[in-house]
Motif scaffolding. Structure first.
Motif: not given
Length: 491
Positions: A391, A398, A410, A413
């Motif tokens: 992650k 990104y 992201l 989440t």
């Protein structure tokens, strides 16, 4: 016992763990009349060895197994199949014990001394015991198990002395107490350090009921106890994990490992190196980038001492940690070679996922983001650390690619994952939540810079950097500080 039930039975689970040589040795073990006189169990063991590679695909049903035991014409009785699998399981357990005993000469000798003592064979006992004393004098140091075994052997001598009812002082008693105290101190330090270390992984840590007795014992023991290499190693780790200034003891631990590892059991040397590595990682996460070089040096020490490979395998977490620090040191050619050279040493359970994740990490550090992202999506780890690492890497990709929508999604989440997963330690939850919080601030600042004056932007960047550094407990802190500073430089 249906076919699927046989395939998942306890003995099949145990047999799957055997190497081919171990399986052959087990068949020989079952053939020995000393351990087994049931000829049907020999047939069953030989049959299972013959189909060892087909447990998953061509395992026979219970009637076929019964025919192997009793012949094709015998009337099928299902309970007999259950019984023979149960009997063979007990033999396999006995085989495990015998192998362990064969590989542990210290325990074998202790049991032999116990047998001599039980039969009051004083001369035989003294001959073997004197030989053990000479071995201890020649090799006075060891780990927790060494001193525990030494105590138990000395206990046999004390018990024999008591049986003889001699009216003199037992010369073995002082040595017994010394060995017991050292074994206790070594074990207490070792497993307290393990518990303290796990507090950084899962939400549990030892309280005063564990720490206070250990500190009291440390205050009372003779100083020379702490000069024993293995005890000294765990004592230094204990100070690193509990002292206000842990960095003072880290160089002492590294020096000990370089100078005295030959006097510490291999298993404990690996544990002590792992504690040193964890300390470096913690310092790196707190912004002390110089510990990257320290960590890289520790891994090179492990390779130089042939400590990376255990029983033919390299732990997938070590594989990841070595690659991570190698990439941060920008040793790209070294990492590329290591990635492939050690791939086959990973256990089959983790091999493809570990290789794929770390290959993604390599491409990320080379700024080959479009090669890294598909690889990250192929990784399927249940280990919470890999989940966190994957992650965090996607977050960085990104952000650097300025994929605003993907980044925002992201961040949300990732935060939900941290809130809901209760196996994550408080420390890991904190550092990753701070990563999310400050990444969101950096993202917002980067998007707002177009409407800000140069002076205002520099002030905002400086303020955010100082805020990050003041918090310190931030995952990927060095990357985050660099990204924030780059907002000014790229304006």
């Amino acid at each position: 016992m249906p076919k699927e039930e046989i395939k998942s039975s306890r003995i099949i689970q145990l047999l799957r763990t055997l190497t081919e040589k171990e399986f052959r040795d087990f068949v020989v073990f079952v053939r020995s009349p000393w351990f087994n006189r049931n000829e049907r169990l020999v047939h069953l063991a030989e049959f299972l060895y013959d189909i060892r590679n087909d447990f998953d695909t061509h395992f026979p049903d219970r009637r076929k197994v019964y025919a192997i035991l009793y012949g094709e014409d015998a009337v099928f009785q299902e309970q007999q199949v259950y019984d023979h699998f149960s009997f063979l399981t007990r033999l396999l357990e006995n085989f495990f014990v015998q192998r362990t005993l064969d590989e542990n000469p210290e325990e074998y000798q202790r049991l032999l001394l116990n047998s001599f003592s039980a039969k009051n064979l004083e001369n035989q006992f003294d001959r073997l015991y004197r030989r053990k004393v000479k071995e201890w004098d020649k090799h006075p140091f060891g780990g927790t198990d060494y001193f525990l075994t030494k105590y138990r052997i000395q206990q046999e001598a004390v018990m024999l002395f008591g049986q003889q009812q001699k009216r003199e002082t037992d010369r073995h008693l002082p040595d017994l107490f010394s060995s017991l105290d050292i074994a206790y101190l070594s074990a207490r330090l070792r497993f307290t350090c393990e518990w303290l270390n796990r507090a950084n992984i899962v939400q549990t840590e030892p309280g005063d009921s564990v720490l206070a007795p250990l500190r009291a014992f440390l205050d009372a023991v003779p100083a020379h106890f702490l000069e024993i290499p293995s005890v000294n190693g765990y004592y230094l780790v204990f100070l690193i994990l509990t002292a206000e200034s842990p960095g003072e003891n880290y160089p002492k631990l590294v020096h000990l490992l370089k100078q005295s590892s030959a006097h510490i059991p291999r298993e404990e040397v690996n544990e002590l190196y792992a504690h040193a590595q964890n300390f470096c990682i913690k310092m790196i996460n707190q912004g002390q980038a110089e510990y990257q070089a320290h960590l890289f040096g520790l891994f090179q020490d492990l390779m130089d001492q042939n400590l990376l490979i255990e029983n033919g395998h390299l732990d997938h977490r070590k594989y990841k940690n070595i690659i991570t620090v190698g990439l941060r040191m920008e040793a790209f050619d070294w990492v590329w070679k290591f990635l492939f050279e050690y791939r086959d040493h990973l256990s089959t359970e983790y091999r493809e996922n570990a290789f794929t994740y770390n290959l993604a990490a390599y491409h990320y550090e080379r700024r080959q983001y479009h090669q890294a992202l598909p690889l990250l999506n192929q990784v399927n780890f249940t280990d919470v650390y890999y989940h966190l690492s994957a992650k965090a890497m996607m977050l960085k990709i990104y952000f650097e690619m300025e994929e605003d929508l993907a980044l925002e999604s992201l961040l949300d989440t990732f935060r939900i994952f941290l809130d809901r997963n209760r196996t994550i330690s408080a420390y890991q939850r904190t550092v990753h939540k701070n990563l999310i919080r400050f990444t969101r601030k950096a993202h917002r600042l980067r998007n707002e810079q177009i409407s800000m004056s140069r002076e205002s932007l520099e002030e905002s960047v400086h303020s955010l950097v100082q805020e990050i550094l003041s918090v310190r407990e931030v995952a990927n802190i060095n990357w985050l500080v660099k990204m924030v500073k780059d907002i000014c430089e790229n304006d």
